[in-house]
Enzyme design. Structure first.
Site: not given
Length: 431
Positions: A153, A179, A181-182, A271, A311
């Protein structure tokens, strides 16, 4: 208007479905001036053999192909579809029928596909996951606890070298998976091939140093032919997983990649990016648990199912429904939510919990989902006061505490990294 419409011919409240019928459960709200019977007749008609007016000539066999709305309870209707309406092994065609034009009909103010019960005569034409939960546990040498992973991140912006280094720190903290992210694919600041090369080098280093299996969920999402090329590159570098953004890629691409990756012995991490565009509205669209069911059918091994404490939207009951259709062999019906499903030989799928998690929430996720899940703690490790590796260690300590049923504050007394995480986040639930 007399004699011009035949929608009510698709309503038969005395019909008893056959064992080969595909059954769909819908929530519906008729438009003003429209009766419930007229509304559900339109759903059954538009999703099978009907049209808006009576026809000059209709072959008698058409009667056998008509869908039938056979049970109306409140604003929910069950519709039975003859098996012959569906092409064998064709998931896109299934969606074109039960989730196609019907959502745009003016006769309905709202329509939501709640669930579909797929008969064995239909599911036998699909292979399902190659590995399933037990296969992945064996592959990763993780027999009991949840699998853990993390996304570097922020989700995009790192170079391939920076991304790989964060991955290494994640692995060294005890995590199994790193991983993408999308929205990370092959941008100019982090090309796919370079990321694979550098991640492979540091994966091998982490495995040598820890003696543990390490892997990554690297995103191959692209045009289908390009996805096949990227899958081969992963295979050639010894990776055991590939990640696909399954909603935006589409069921056709996922079915193709199930065959390609299956031949390589690789698993699919799914995902669900874009899912909330059709499942967030409780009155319209379709449910996440039906999407999860569809993805199990066409062969993913893991799919994001929600956290309930993170979240993203989705409460405890929704997350557990998603997990049920993914993990259970015999899914029990839940009134106005789930239909019964016999999965036969189709393997179970790991639900993935992700989105706004940190070490202080790990026991809650495990309480909701049990140990048969994948937990992704990303910002909640990289934001640790002592960095990524310490954050991963803290998350694994939280997992150990949950496995031993020891409250986190007590366990933290002898585990520094967990104590530091709790000091920063406690049990905060991000929004």
């Amino acid at each position: 208007m007399a004699g011009t419409e035949w929608y009510t011919d698709f309503v038969d409240l005395g019909y008893r479905p056959s064992s080969s019928d595909l059954l769909a459960l819908f929530y519906f709200e008729p438009a003003a001036g429209m009766s419930k019977e007229e509304a559900v007749g339109r759903i059954a008609s538009e999703s099978s053999t009907g049209t808006w007016t009576t026809l000059f000539k209709l072959p008698p066999r058409m009667k056998k192909l008509m869908a039938k709305a056979y049970e109306i309870r409140g604003n929910c209707v069950k519709i039975a579809y003859p098996l012959d309406l569906w092409e064998e092994g064709n998931a896109p065609q299934l969606l074109s029928g039960i989730a196609g034009n019907i959502f745009g009909m003016k006769a309905l103010n709202n329509l939501r596909l709640l669930d579909v019960s797929l008969p064995p005569a239909y599911t036998k034409h699909f292979k399902g996951p190659r590995h399933g939960m037990s296969g992945i546990r064996s592959m990763m040498r993780v027999p009991k606890r949840p699998l853990f992973g993390a996304v570097p991140k922020p989700k995009v912006g790192f170079t391939a070298a920076e991304h790989a280094q964060i991955g290494y720190e994640t692995w060294m903290g005890g995590f199994d998976l790193v991983k993408d992210d999308e929205n990370l694919t092959s941008q100019n600041f982090n090309r796919f091939s370079e990321r694979v090369k550098l991640m492979t080098r540091l994966r091998d280093k982490a495995e040598r140093e820890t003696g543990e299996r390490k892997d990554a969920l690297i995103n191959i999402t692209a045009e289908t032919n390009e996805m096949q090329k990227r899958a081969k590159l992963l295979h050639d570098n010894g990776w055991r997983f590939a990640m696909i953004d399954v909603v935006v890629a589409g069921t056709a691409s996922v079915q193709t990649l199930r065959e390609v990756l299956g031949d390589y012995g690789m698993a699919i991490h799914a995902h669900r990016a874009m899912h909330a565009s059709f499942d967030r509205n409780p009155k319209h669209g379709m449910t996440m648990h039906f999407l999860a069911k569809l993805m199990r059918l066409i062969g993913v091994d893991q799919i994001h199912a929600g956290t309930a404490v993170g979240k993203l939207v989705g409460g405890v009951s929704e997350v557990q429904l998603n997990a049920a259709v993914l993990r259970e062999r015999q899914v029990k019906p839940v009134a106005n939510k789930l239909l019964a499903q016999d999965w036969g030989s189709i393997k179970p799928v790991f639900p993935v919990s992700s989105g706004g998690l940190h070490p202080g929430l790990v026991p809650e996720v495990m309480h909701i989902l049990g140990n048969e899940c994948v937990i992704l703690v990303s910002g909640g490790i990289h934001g640790h006061p002592k960095g990524t590796r310490a954050g991963a260690i803290a998350s694994m300590q939280a997992c150990d505490a949950a496995m031993q049923r020891i409250p986190l504050p007590e366990y933290a007394k002898k585990h520094r990294e967990l104590a530091q995480a709790l000091e920063k986040w406690g049990a905060m639930r991000p929004r």
